[in-house]
Design an enzyme around this catalytic site. Structure first.
Site, PDB file in Angstrom:
ATOM      1  N   ARG A   1       0.810  -1.224   0.000  1.00 34.69           N
ATOM      2  CA  ARG A   1       0.000   0.000   0.000  1.00 34.69           C
ATOM      3  C   ARG A   1       0.845   1.278   0.000  1.00 34.69           C
ATOM      4  O   ARG A   1       0.468   2.295   0.576  1.00 34.69           O
ATOM      5  CB  ARG A   1      -0.963   0.044   1.186  1.00 34.69           C
ATOM      6  CG  ARG A   1      -2.039  -0.996   1.170  1.00 34.69           C
ATOM      7  CD  ARG A   1      -3.024  -0.796   0.014  1.00 34.69           C
ATOM      8  NE  ARG A   1      -4.030  -1.828   0.091  1.00 34.69           N
ATOM      9  CZ  ARG A   1      -3.832  -3.067  -0.368  1.00 34.69           C
ATOM     10  NH1 ARG A   1      -2.718  -3.372  -1.002  1.00 34.69           N
ATOM     11  NH2 ARG A   1      -4.771  -3.973  -0.244  1.00 34.69           N
TER      12      ARG A   1
ATOM     13  N   GLU B   1      -5.227   5.129   6.095  1.00 38.29           N
ATOM     14  CA  GLU B   1      -4.882   4.853   4.694  1.00 38.29           C
ATOM     15  C   GLU B   1      -5.229   6.021   3.765  1.00 38.29           C
ATOM     16  O   GLU B   1      -4.379   6.470   3.008  1.00 38.29           O
ATOM     17  CB  GLU B   1      -5.560   3.559   4.235  1.00 38.29           C
ATOM     18  CG  GLU B   1      -5.001   3.058   2.923  1.00 38.29           C
ATOM     19  CD  GLU B   1      -5.676   1.781   2.451  1.00 38.29           C
ATOM     20  OE1 GLU B   1      -5.377   0.719   2.984  1.00 38.29           O
ATOM     21  OE2 GLU B   1      -6.502   1.878   1.522  1.00 38.29           O
TER      22      GLU B   1
ATOM     23  N   SER C   1     -11.138   1.058   3.023  1.00 36.54           N
ATOM     24  CA  SER C   1     -10.423   0.800   4.285  1.00 36.54           C
ATOM     25  C   SER C   1      -9.853   2.097   4.822  1.00 36.54           C
ATOM     26  O   SER C   1      -9.081   2.771   4.131  1.00 36.54           O
ATOM     27  CB  SER C   1      -9.276  -0.176   4.061  1.00 36.54           C
ATOM     28  OG  SER C   1      -9.785  -1.379   3.566  1.00 36.54           O
TER      29      SER C   1
END
Ligand SMILES: Cc1cc2nc3c(=O)[nH]c(=O)nc-3n(C[C@H](O)[C@H](O)[C@H](O)COP(=O)(O)OP(=O)(O)OC[C@H]3O[C@@H](n4cnc5c(N)ncnc54)[C@H](O)[C@@H]3O)c2cc1C
Length: 343
Positions: free
Chosen positions: A165, A337, A239
């Site tokens: 990520r 995130e 998320s």
């Protein structure tokens, strides 16, 4: 190029929160990117490029510079031989339609990334991943305007600093590159197993024995639709926290202290722990916070939903409640995130 003033940023984040941007424009090709950048430079304004806002949260104070929404469209297949195909897409292409078209062409490589919201140009930023695939596995090059070189450049994948990520675009070189196109190396044929556990279960339950890019896409769409809210209907950014990565020593100690099986995955020498599980264990499953107007999504507590939040400050207050609870119970600090903008 049309530059608008005082545009509401809530339309440019799927969380639907935030202030206004002083200036706004859309770029449909590389020349418009250049034009926008020089317009901002002449006025000494900061610039922010985005796609469809599915991984950003705008601050309440808004943005004092020029927001460029990338709308560059392009879809080109280059067939190298009977197996190998290179797909170049414009950064503003809606990602899922890129996946759909590649699957329709019988190509494998990005089908597990079906239904991930957003644009193609944003996928390298956090190395978009799901169900066993991430873009770093197939991405070959990125075309971008490099503000350091003051020119358009082509960046090979090995120079993108991809990780879980993350990439250099999110870390050391945040804001340096304006991505205009991305190229993927896909192959003609069927995806090979082993498949991601949830996908494998779906295929078994539906007696799908011949796994094609199309059947894998169908499986991922069914799994995602059952689990995640559609950002066009429910305000969310997917998320809200990344799965934390801890050392195997810390993981073993935690498992022993709690005397329980913590859902986890191996991550090189370290352990990636399920953030959803950590959140659930602190009592935030299907939690609707009347104080802030923010909730966790019933089937996925990692997803924070803006039910009735007055502003971004309320969202961040709810986020902090979760971080504090997880930190107190497990000694693990969850990281947000979606990017909070402006930086
Ligand atoms: C319901 C839901 C599910 C999701 N599921 C997943 C998932 O499974 N896996 C996953 O990885 N992500 C997931 N996401 C997050 C999101 O879809 C991805 O991060 C996506 O790539 C964001 O695309 P975007 O165009 O909306 O980017 P934006 O939100 O507009 O921008 C994100 C970041 O990329 C930068 N950026 C965007 N375009 C460019 C460009 N052309 N040049 C330079 N910088 C750029 C922006 O400045 C910002 O920093 C999910 C989100 C939602 C709402």
């Amino acid at each position: 190029m049309n530059i608008l003033e005082n545009v509401d940023l809530r339309a440019h984040s799927t969380m639907r929160l935030g202030g206004t941007t002083r200036y706004y424009c859309e770029a449909t090709d590389r020349m418009e990117v250049l034009e926008a950048l020089s317009w901002a430079q002449q006025r000494n304004l900061p610039v922010q490029m985005i796609g469809s806002g599915s991984n950003i949260v705008w601050k309440d104070e808004g943005f004092s510079g020029l927001l460029i929404v990338n709308k560059i469209l392009r879809y080109e297949l280059f067939k190298e031989d009977e197996t190998n195909v290179y797909l170049t897409v414009g950064a503003g292409e809606p990602w899922d339609s890129v996946v759909e078209r590649s699957v329709q062409a019988g190509l494998t490589g990005i089908e597990a990334l079906s239904l991930v919201p957003g644009t193609a140009g944003a996928t390298p930023i956090q190395n978009v991943g799901a169900y066993g695939q991430d873009v770093s596995q197939t991405l070959t090059t990125i075309e971008a305007y490099d503000t350091a070189a003051r020119d358009f450049i082509t960046l090979p994948a090995y120079d993108c600093g991809f990780g879980y990520r993350t990439s250099r675009f999110k870390a050391t070189d945040r804001g340096r590159f304006f991505i205009t196109a991305v190229t993927f190396h896909l192959t003609i044929g069927n995806p090979e197993g082993p498949y991601y556990p949830a996908v494998g279960n779906y295929l078994r339950e539906h007696n799908i024995t011949e796994v094609t890019p199309a059947t894998l896409r169908q499986a991922v769409i069914a799994i995602r639709s059952a689990k995640l809210p559609d950002p066009a209907v429910v305000a969310n950014c997917g998320s809200f926290f990344a799965n934390p990565i801890i050392s195997s020593g810390q993981f073993n100690q935690l498992s022993a202290d709690l005397d329980t099986e913590i859902p986890h995955w191996k991550h090189d020498a370290d352990i990636k722990v399920s953030a959803a599980w950590l959140i659930e264990q602190t009592g935030f499953k299907d939690y609707h916070d009347s104080e802030t107007g923010v909730a966790t999504w019933p089937t996925q507590p990692l997803v924070l939903v803006n039910e009735a939040a007055a502003n971004t400050t309320a969202l961040l207050a709810f986020k902090q409640k979760i971080i504090t609870a997880v930190q107190a119970k497990f000694g693990i600090t969850l990281q947000q995130e979606p990017e909070l903008l402006p930086l």
